[in-house]
Scaffold this active site. Sequence first.
Site, short mmCIF file in Angstrom:
data_model
loop_
_atom_site.label_atom_id
_atom_site.label_comp_id
_atom_site.label_asym_id
_atom_site.label_seq_id
_atom_site.Cartn_x
_atom_site.Cartn_y
_atom_site.Cartn_z
N ASP A 127 0.87 -1.17 0.00
CA ASP A 127 0.00 0.00 0.00
C ASP A 127 0.91 1.23 0.00
O ASP A 127 1.42 1.63 -1.04
CB ASP A 127 -0.89 -0.12 1.25
CG ASP A 127 -1.93 0.96 1.35
OD1 ASP A 127 -2.29 1.54 0.33
OD2 ASP A 127 -2.40 1.23 2.48
N LYS A 153 -0.94 -1.00 -4.65
CA LYS A 153 -1.81 0.17 -4.84
C LYS A 153 -0.89 1.35 -5.17
O LYS A 153 -0.49 2.08 -4.27
CB LYS A 153 -2.54 0.50 -3.54
CG LYS A 153 -3.69 -0.40 -3.20
CD LYS A 153 -4.34 0.14 -1.93
CE LYS A 153 -5.25 -0.86 -1.31
NZ LYS A 153 -5.67 -0.46 0.04
N PHE A 194 -9.98 -0.53 -0.11
CA PHE A 194 -9.60 -1.55 0.85
C PHE A 194 -10.12 -2.90 0.35
O PHE A 194 -11.32 -3.08 0.17
CB PHE A 194 -10.15 -1.23 2.23
CG PHE A 194 -9.59 -2.13 3.29
CD1 PHE A 194 -8.32 -1.89 3.81
CD2 PHE A 194 -10.32 -3.21 3.75
CE1 PHE A 194 -7.79 -2.74 4.77
CE2 PHE A 194 -9.79 -4.06 4.72
CZ PHE A 194 -8.52 -3.81 5.23
N ASP A 248 -7.46 -9.63 5.10
CA ASP A 248 -8.57 -9.62 6.04
C ASP A 248 -9.18 -8.24 6.23
O ASP A 248 -8.58 -7.23 5.91
CB ASP A 248 -8.10 -10.10 7.42
CG ASP A 248 -7.27 -9.03 8.14
OD1 ASP A 248 -6.34 -8.50 7.51
OD2 ASP A 248 -7.59 -8.71 9.29
P1 5GP Z 1 1.86 -0.51 3.80
O1 5GP Z 1 2.90 -0.39 4.86
O2 5GP Z 1 2.41 -0.86 2.44
O3 5GP Z 1 1.02 0.74 3.73
O4 5GP Z 1 0.85 -1.59 4.27
C1 5GP Z 1 1.00 -2.91 3.98
C2 5GP Z 1 0.09 -3.76 4.82
O5 5GP Z 1 -1.16 -3.09 5.11
C3 5GP Z 1 -0.29 -5.00 4.03
O6 5GP Z 1 0.63 -6.04 4.23
C4 5GP Z 1 -1.66 -5.31 4.60
O7 5GP Z 1 -1.51 -6.05 5.79
C5 5GP Z 1 -2.23 -3.96 4.95
N1 5GP Z 1 -3.08 -3.46 3.85
C6 5GP Z 1 -2.82 -2.45 3.01
N2 5GP Z 1 -3.83 -2.27 2.12
C7 5GP Z 1 -4.74 -3.22 2.42
C8 5GP Z 1 -6.01 -3.56 1.85
O8 5GP Z 1 -6.53 -2.98 0.88
N3 5GP Z 1 -6.66 -4.61 2.44
C9 5GP Z 1 -6.15 -5.30 3.48
N4 5GP Z 1 -6.88 -6.30 3.97
N5 5GP Z 1 -4.96 -4.99 4.07
C10 5GP Z 1 -4.27 -3.97 3.51
#
Ligand code: 5GP
Length: 185
Positions: free
Chosen positions: A107, A135, A156, A163
Site C-alpha cells: 500500500d 496500490k 480496501f 482480512d
Molecule cells: P503498507 O505499509 O504498504 O502501507 O501496508 C502494507 C500492509 O497493510 C499489508 O501487508 C496489509 O496487511 C495492509 N493493507 C494495506 N492495504 C490493504 C487492503 O486494501 N486490504 C487489506 N486487507 N490490508 C491492507
Amino acid sequence: MKMSSLMPDVKEVLISSSEIQDKVRELGEIITRDYSGERLLLVGVLRGAVIVLGDLMRNIDLPCEIDFMDISSYGTGTSSSGVVRILKDLEEDITGRHVLVVEDIIDTGLTLSYLLRSLQARKPASLEICALLTKPSRRRVELDVKYLGFEVPDEFVVGYGLDYAGAYRNLPDICVLKPEVFAKA
Ligand code: 5GP
C-alpha cells in the site's frame, strides 16, 4: 467451486480466483527460471501472505524453503503508519541465502521498506520482493518490486489472505466489501 457464504458482504469482485491462479502460476514459472540452479528461501509476512505463499511455492520448481515474519504496524483501522514492530522474527539465518519476500499487498510501502532494511542488514546473497497486489497511487516510498501480480485501485480489499478485522481471508477472490460491513464494526 461452491459460492462462499461470505459473498453477501461483498460489493464487488476485483480479481477472480481463476485470474489469481493464472497469475501465481506465471510468477512461479518466472521465479523458477530466474533462480535456476539456486536454493530459494521464501519469506512470508504473516498473516496475509500465507495463502499466496502456499500457492506460489507449489508453482516454483526448485529446492525451496519457507520462513515467516510477523510484524505489527501501528496503523489504526485500515491504514498503516509505517512504524513497525517485529513480533516474530525468522527462524533461519539468511546470510548468504537467496531471499524472496512474499507479500499480499503493498500500500504505502512503509511496512515492506522497514522489513527490507532489517533483512538487508543480515547480508543475504540476494533479496527481492514478490507482491500479489500493489496500490501504486498510495505509495509513499520507492520500492523495487521484481515480481508483481496486479495493480488495484485505492480501495480496501479483502480475500485470498487479506482480512478485514480478522475475517474474509478465506474468500477465494480479491473483493471490495459493502460499506455497511465497515459501518457495523
Ligand atoms: P503498507 O505499509 O504498504 O502501507 O501496508 C502494507 C500492509 O497493510 C499489508 O501487508 C496489509 O496487511 C495492509 N493493507 C494495506 N492495504 C490493504 C487492503 O486494501 N486490504 C487489506 N486487507 N490490508 C491492507
